[in-house]
Design a protein around this motif. Structure first.
Motif, PDB file in Angstrom:
ATOM      1  N   ALA A 569       0.910  -1.246  -0.025  1.00  0.00           N
ATOM      2  CA  ALA A 569      -0.028  -0.097   0.291  1.00  0.00           C
ATOM      3  C   ALA A 569       1.062   1.287  -0.019  1.00  0.00           C
ATOM      4  CB  ALA A 569      -0.891  -0.008   0.976  1.00  0.00           C
ATOM      5  N   SER A 570       0.562   2.180  -0.595  1.00  0.00           N
ATOM      6  CA  SER A 570       1.204   3.409  -0.892  1.00  0.00           C
ATOM      7  C   SER A 570       1.471   4.183   0.459  1.00  0.00           C
ATOM      8  CB  SER A 570       0.784   4.234  -1.850  1.00  0.00           C
ATOM      9  OG  SER A 570      -0.503   4.892  -1.527  1.00  0.00           O
ATOM     10  N   HIS A 571       0.363   4.262   1.219  1.00  0.00           N
ATOM     11  CA  HIS A 571       0.337   4.737   2.420  1.00  0.00           C
ATOM     12  C   HIS A 571      -0.441   4.159   3.566  1.00  0.00           C
ATOM     13  CE1 HIS A 571       2.078   8.082   0.172  1.00  0.00           C
ATOM     14  NE2 HIS A 571       2.678   8.439   1.303  1.00  0.00           N
ATOM     15  N   TRP A 572      -0.134   4.152   4.700  1.00  0.00           N
ATOM     16  CA  TRP A 572      -1.204   3.515   5.759  1.00  0.00           C
ATOM     17  C   TRP A 572      -1.530   4.951   6.766  1.00  0.00           C
ATOM     18  CZ3 TRP A 572      -2.741  -1.456   5.462  1.00  0.00           C
ATOM     19  CH2 TRP A 572      -1.966  -2.120   4.596  1.00  0.00           C
ATOM     20  N   TYR A 573      -2.859   4.583   7.289  1.00  0.00           N
ATOM     21  CA  TYR A 573      -3.609   5.820   7.802  1.00  0.00           C
ATOM     22  C   TYR A 573      -4.012   5.038   9.353  1.00  0.00           C
ATOM     23  CZ  TYR A 573      -3.759   7.549   3.178  1.00  0.00           C
ATOM     24  OH  TYR A 573      -3.307   7.868   2.009  1.00  0.00           O
ATOM     25  N   LYS A 574      -3.510   5.858  10.409  1.00  0.00           N
ATOM     26  CA  LYS A 574      -3.742   5.263  11.645  1.00  0.00           C
ATOM     27  C   LYS A 574      -5.274   5.333  11.890  1.00  0.00           C
ATOM     28  CE  LYS A 574      -3.028   7.981  15.267  1.00  0.00           C
ATOM     29  NZ  LYS A 574      -2.131   8.385  16.374  1.00  0.00           N
ATOM     30  N   LEU A 575      -5.734   4.290  12.516  1.00  0.00           N
ATOM     31  CA  LEU A 575      -7.090   4.047  12.929  1.00  0.00           C
ATOM     32  C   LEU A 575      -7.126   4.245  14.566  1.00  0.00           C
ATOM     33  CD1 LEU A 575      -8.596   1.003  11.167  1.00  0.00           C
ATOM     34  CD2 LEU A 575      -9.123   3.405  10.659  1.00  0.00           C
ATOM     35  N   LEU A 576      -6.060   3.857  15.252  1.00  0.00           N
ATOM     36  CA  LEU A 576      -6.040   3.853  16.560  1.00  0.00           C
ATOM     37  C   LEU A 576      -4.649   3.578  17.212  1.00  0.00           C
ATOM     38  CD1 LEU A 576      -8.462   2.585  19.242  1.00  0.00           C
ATOM     39  CD2 LEU A 576      -6.405   1.287  19.092  1.00  0.00           C
TER      40      LEU A 576
END
Length: 614
Positions: A569-576
């Motif tokens: 994945a190009s970027h990972w975004y925080k959920l928690l």
């Protein structure tokens, strides 16, 4: 195979619309049976039928009347299928018309099993009052928490007012001190009005010791098999058909007359049945017929310690047709991964290695050699994720500790958050035990209120012996003491204080994320991958749904650990991030990280990232 009329209970006392009482008793060894109504000085003779049944129809017995059965002119006994025992287990039974309750849940739609987020409660300790009515007042709290299903520990009538419920002796009777049958119906009605399903814990593997008069009526038990609680219930010996019918009728009653959504059947591995059609399969077939008639969906969930998928396989694949099972092995692996002691049966589990296997395969032991059991154990399962219930604690694993310590007393605040996350990101059905969501500190101890002094002393000695395998020193709290019971009640005022308030909000956020993220919401075992490192004690769990993915980074060690983010994945975004400041942590995890980059995990933490920012 026994197929019952699912429209109406055909044992005990029922009433038709004109008020006529129909009385049915199974007593195959009796020569004469009479029904006594002490308040009216009435005696009614029952007529013997085939297969050991005795029946009568009368207007003399009305709803609310107390009654006994008398067999062959000897002692008077309560009804084995009693619906009410206002004078405790040795007193007279009370006739009730269950159909008189005014249900208001016509609009209730049962959840698909995959959407169950379960919250286990014990009615007597869930509130200060310990009643169904008081539990109703807490339902908005559960809805706000994000719960979808309330699981109620057994409510079948037991001796006295204090018991876990597994000593029930009247399977059809709702504990009088909790509020009786109408109290339970009212609770179910209220749950459905608020969008909560109801699971009822029932016990079909044994009957409690005090007030158990079943053997006086017929061969309800067999000496062919023994259980930890004595002789087994007679599901396959002589006269077993009457016993099988009794318990099938019981399951149908909870669904039909109490609108229960699911049954959790206690320790079904202790049910001994070598009939060609297992009693659980026969229950399944009768429940299926009930569902066809009512249009309501009902689930059968079992506690099972055999790692045998036959129980949860459908009937058309040579299974018993149960919808789901508890898997204790997930709990055992999780507990050991968190650094807790490896005594007793926990000695079979190897921390993150076992936990990673349970994430992937459900059963940890699926054919491997079990050192604790000294044999090869279990078999592989391909069953769907929604067929397994997992937890970090429950009534057994708290209350069966000598001092009843909850996880909040055994591990750090940070580890509690990690354990919660480990359950809620699993590809299985998560279950919480009452109070864990805010870090309840009160113990949940084992308590009873037997009136027989000899039995009470046996229980005390039995508790002490139980802990020998765990090398526990000291003495277990007295199960008979009122103090033991009151110490086990939830302290609801805790949620107004820190760190309990933060923990509660953390659980709410976790549950919300599970519900909103399709990779977590859908328990699809086929789109799960897991890696673990036994040295760093890190697990990387990846859950996918189509192109949407959530990666769950768990550090069970007491040190910072570095992991590499997945590269697809190009970027990972925080959920928690459990270590974030808002959750009482000390390290803010980055809100966005690049594919393949290194990430430092805080000690005892869980961090969730998604590849789709929404």
């Amino acid at each position: 195979m026994i197929i019952l009329n699912s429209n109406k209970r055909a044992t005990g006392v029922t009433f038709d619309i004109s008020g006529v009482a129909s009385v049915v008793l199974w007593a195959p060894r009796a020569k004469r049976v009479e029904l006594l109504i002490p308040g009216k000085d009435k005696t009614i003779s029952l007529i013997g039928k085939e297969l050991g049944y005795w029946t009568a129809e009368t207007r003399d017995l009305q709803s609310g009347d107390l009654y006994f059965f008398e067999l062959d002119g000897r002692r008077q006994l309560p009804d084995p299928a009693s619906l009410s025992q206002p004078d405790d287990v040795h007193g007279a039974s009370q006739a009730l018309d269950l159909s008189s309750f005014e249900w208001k849940d016509d609009g209730w739609q049962q959840y698909p099993l995959k959407d169950y987020i379960i919250y286990e409660i014990h009615i007597g300790t869930f509130t200060p009052e310990g009643t169904f009515a008081a539990a109703i007042e807490k339902l908005d709290y559960l809805v706000d928490l994000g719960i979808t299903a309330v699981e109620i520990m057994p409510v079948a009538q037991f001796p006295g007012n204090r018991n876990w419920g597994y000593d029930g002796v009247y399977p059809f009777c709702v504990q009088h001190s909790y509020g009786g049958a109408e109290g339970l119906q009212s609770l179910v009605n209220a749950c459905h009005s608020k969008g909560l399903a109801v699971i009822l814990d029932v016990v079909y593997n044994h009957v409690g010791p005090e007030g158990n008069h079943l053997e006086a009526f017929g061969p309800y038990f067999t000496e062919k098999y023994h259980t930890p609680w004595g002789n087994a219930i007679n599901f396959d010996d002589a006269w077993c058909d009457g016993v099988r019918r009794f318990f099938i009728e019981n399951a149908l009653m909870w669904f039909r007359d109490f609108h229960i959504d699911a049954l959790r059947m206690d320790a079904v591995h202790a049910i001994k049945d070598f009939n060609p059609i297992h009693i659980l399969q026969e229950m399944r077939q009768n429940v299926d017929l009930l569902m066809q008639q009512t249009g309501r969906r009902h689930y059968l969930i079992v506690e099972l310690d055999l790692n045998d998928p036959r129980f949860i396989n459908p009937i058309n694949k040579a299974g018993y047709g149960m919808d789901a099972q508890w898997i204790d092995e997930f709990h055992h692996a999780l507990r050991v991964a968190s650094g807790q002691e490896r005594t007793g049966y926990y000695s079979d589990f190897d921390g993150v290695r076992s936990l990673a296997k349970s994430y992937q395969d459900a059963y940890v032991y699926d054919g491997a050699f079990s050192e604790h059991r000294k044999k090869f154990f279990g078999m592989k399962t391909e069953n769907a994720g929604e067929q397994f219930v997992v937890f970090s604690q429950n009534h057994d694993h708290v209350g069966n500790r000598m001092l009843g310590e909850r996880t909040s007393e055994l591990v750090s605040f940070e580890m509690q958050k990690l354990l919660a996350g480990a359950v809620l990101v699993s590809p299985y059905l998560p279950m919480l035990f009452m109070g864990e969501e805010y870090g309840e500190k009160s113990p949940f101890l084992y308590f009873v209120s037997h009136t027989d002094p000899e039995l009470a002393e046996e229980v005390r000695k039995g508790r002490q012996k139980e802990f020998e395998a765990f090398h526990m020193e000291g003495e277990a709290p007295d199960p008979e003491s009122e103090e033991t019971f009151y110490r086990s009640k939830l302290q609801w005022e805790s949620i107004e204080r820190e760190p309990h308030r933060t923990m509660l909000n953390y659980y709410k956020e976790l549950i919300s994320i599970r519900k909103s993220q399709p990779p977590l919401r859908i328990p699809n075992r086929r789109e799960v991958s897991v890696e673990h490192n036994t040295e760093s004690k890190v697990i990387v769990l990846r859950r996918r749904h189509g192109t949407h993915e959530v990666v769950c980074l768990m550090n069970f060690s007491s040190r910072e650990q570095s992991v590499e983010m997945p590269a697809d994945a190009s970027h990972w975004y925080k959920l928690l991030g459990s270590s974030d400041l808002k959750w009482g942590g000390s390290q803010e995890m980055p809100g966005q990280v690049s594919s393949g980059s290194a990430l430092v995990l805080s000690p005892e933490s869980i961090t969730l990232y998604t590849n789709q920012y929404e």
